[in-house]
Write an enzyme that holds these catalytic residues in place. Structure first.
Site, PDB file in Angstrom:
ATOM      1  N   THR A 163      25.666   0.701 -30.671  1.00 18.21           N
ATOM      2  CA  THR A 163      26.027   0.973 -32.063  1.00 18.21           C
ATOM      3  C   THR A 163      24.909   1.707 -32.799  1.00 18.21           C
ATOM      4  O   THR A 163      25.141   2.685 -33.510  1.00 18.21           O
ATOM      5  CB  THR A 163      26.361  -0.340 -32.787  1.00 18.21           C
ATOM      6  N   ARG A 244      12.408  -2.554 -29.719  1.00 17.23           N
ATOM      7  CA  ARG A 244      11.457  -3.655 -29.696  1.00 17.23           C
ATOM      8  C   ARG A 244      10.105  -3.127 -29.226  1.00 17.23           C
ATOM      9  O   ARG A 244      10.030  -2.204 -28.416  1.00 17.23           O
ATOM     10  CB  ARG A 244      11.928  -4.783 -28.765  1.00 17.23           C
ATOM     11  N   ASP A 268       8.628   1.471 -35.667  1.00 14.69           N
ATOM     12  CA  ASP A 268       9.024   0.436 -36.618  1.00 14.69           C
ATOM     13  C   ASP A 268       8.880  -0.949 -36.015  1.00 14.69           C
ATOM     14  O   ASP A 268       9.166  -1.945 -36.676  1.00 14.69           O
ATOM     15  CB  ASP A 268      10.470   0.659 -37.080  1.00 14.69           C
ATOM     16  N   GLU A 273       4.034  -8.946 -33.626  1.00 17.12           N
ATOM     17  CA  GLU A 273       4.426  -8.860 -35.037  1.00 17.12           C
ATOM     18  C   GLU A 273       4.164 -10.202 -35.733  1.00 17.12           C
ATOM     19  O   GLU A 273       4.577 -11.234 -35.213  1.00 17.12           O
ATOM     20  CB  GLU A 273       5.901  -8.479 -35.152  1.00 17.12           C
ATOM     21  N   HIS A 292       8.757  -3.284 -38.996  1.00 18.90           N
ATOM     22  CA  HIS A 292      10.070  -3.733 -38.514  1.00 18.90           C
ATOM     23  C   HIS A 292      11.063  -3.820 -39.680  1.00 18.90           C
ATOM     24  O   HIS A 292      11.748  -4.829 -39.868  1.00 18.90           O
ATOM     25  CB  HIS A 292       9.960  -5.097 -37.821  1.00 18.90           C
ATOM     26  N   SER A 294      13.236  -1.033 -40.600  1.00 18.46           N
ATOM     27  CA  SER A 294      14.123   0.131 -40.607  1.00 18.46           C
ATOM     28  C   SER A 294      15.551  -0.205 -41.022  1.00 18.46           C
ATOM     29  O   SER A 294      16.297   0.681 -41.434  1.00 18.46           O
ATOM     30  CB  SER A 294      14.136   0.788 -39.222  1.00 18.46           C
TER      31      SER A 294
END
Length: 329
Positions: A163, A244, A268, A273, A292, A294
């Site tokens: 998607t 990722r 991103d 993280e 992260h 976006s």
């Protein structure tokens, strides 16, 4: 499953507050897990409310709350749990893996794709159009024209053509880019000029101007972009990772950028993280780093709520929720 209130749906307190009327209209007992560990339900009197629970809504309000561990614990203690609706587009979170290993079905969410696709286009346009340099010229009152790179005529390799990958492709194609979608399914796709199998990664990297990573992290995809893959890229290529952080060997990426191949990385996601303040990715001149974020467009929350409610209804009424993933995904 029948549509009377026999099954229970576990939701986090903040989710109930935000969607109370819509959740109350569902054919289920809504069991609310409070941040202090209490459970409540307006339509059931069972002493063990968790025994009613067959489904759970693990939306962003639950994921991002300081009380997330309390909600996770409530999910773990539901003995008859069969399904969870997750807010995540991926399936690499340890808690989701834990649920799958227990035999619980998990549905992921794909409504992030619109925002992510706009983010990719915005960042690449800013890079190609040399926006930071334009702003510097304006600040210096320097009336000078800067030539820029066009998206039209570039070839995009989008690794992971689900998607998110397709929504990125549709927008890039509107600019006149050639799209190569990479996935295991060889079926043609109207969003791509052609589909390539992941076994052809090195060959396809050699011809790509823009490489977009939009796939989940798994044992098979970890560090798929390593030193060898980076060496196969064009010197003027741009690597964009909205998948990722673990998809890329970041030590190899820094070395490759220093050597001039690829030209730039738009990231991103990171290997760890939050990214530590002393990580060289923050300050590398050829890296644009974001946290992260976006997917965080202003329409994300409403789209996520609508999808979750529709999928919960599918689960409750006929047991056919969308976007199911499993332990092997």
């Amino acid at each position: 499953m029948t549509t009377d209130r026999t099954a229970g749906l576990l939701v986090f307190e903040a989710s109930w507050t935000a969607m109370a009327s819509a959740l109350a209209a569902l054919p289920a007992h809504i069991v609310v897990a409070h941040a202090d560990g209490r459970l409540s339900c307006d339509t059931a009197t069972a002493t063990d409310l968790l025994s009613l629970v067959e489904g759970a809504l693990l939306d962003s309000r639950a994921w991002l709350s300081d009380a997330a561990p309390i909600f996770h614990d409530a999910i773990r203690r539901a003995p008859n749990l069969r399904w969870v609706q997750s807010a995540s587009s991926g399936f690499d979170a340890p808690f989701l893996r834990e649920l799958a290993d227990r035999g619980v079905a998990v549905s992921r969410t794909t409504v992030q794709s619109l925002g992510i696709a706009e983010f990719v286009m915005a960042r690449l346009l800013s890079l190609f159009q040399r926006e930071p340099e334009r702003h510097a010229l304006q600040a210096a009152r320097d009336w000078r024209a800067l030539p820029f790179r066009e998206i039209h005529g570039t070839r995009w390799l989008i690794v992971g053509f689900g998607t998110i990958g397709r929504d990125i492709a549709i927008r890039a194609k509107a600019f006149g880019a050639e799209i190569v979608g990479m996935r295991r399914d060889p079926s043609p796709d109207p969003a791509a000029d052609r589909i390539a199998h992941p076994e052809r990664l090195s060959d396809e990297l050699a011809g790509a101007d823009v490489v977009v990573l939009a796939l989940p992290l798994s044992d098979a995809t970890r560090h798929m972009i390593d030193a060898a893959a980076l060496a196969a890229t064009k010197p003027d290529a741009v690597l964009i990772n909205v998948g990722r952080g673990g998809l890329v060997d970041h030590y190899a990426l820094i070395a490759a950028l220093d050597a001039g191949r690829p030209a730039h990385a738009i990231l991103d996601v990171a290997p760890l993280e939050p990214l530590p303040a002393d990580d060289p990715l923050w300050s590398h001149p050829r890296v644009w780093m974001t946290a992260h974020a976006s997917a965080y467009g202003d329409g994300l929350g409403n789209r996520a709520d609508r999808f979750a409610l529709d999928n919960i209804r599918r689960f409750l009424v006929d047991g056919t929720p969308l976007n199911l993933v499993g332990a092997r995904d």
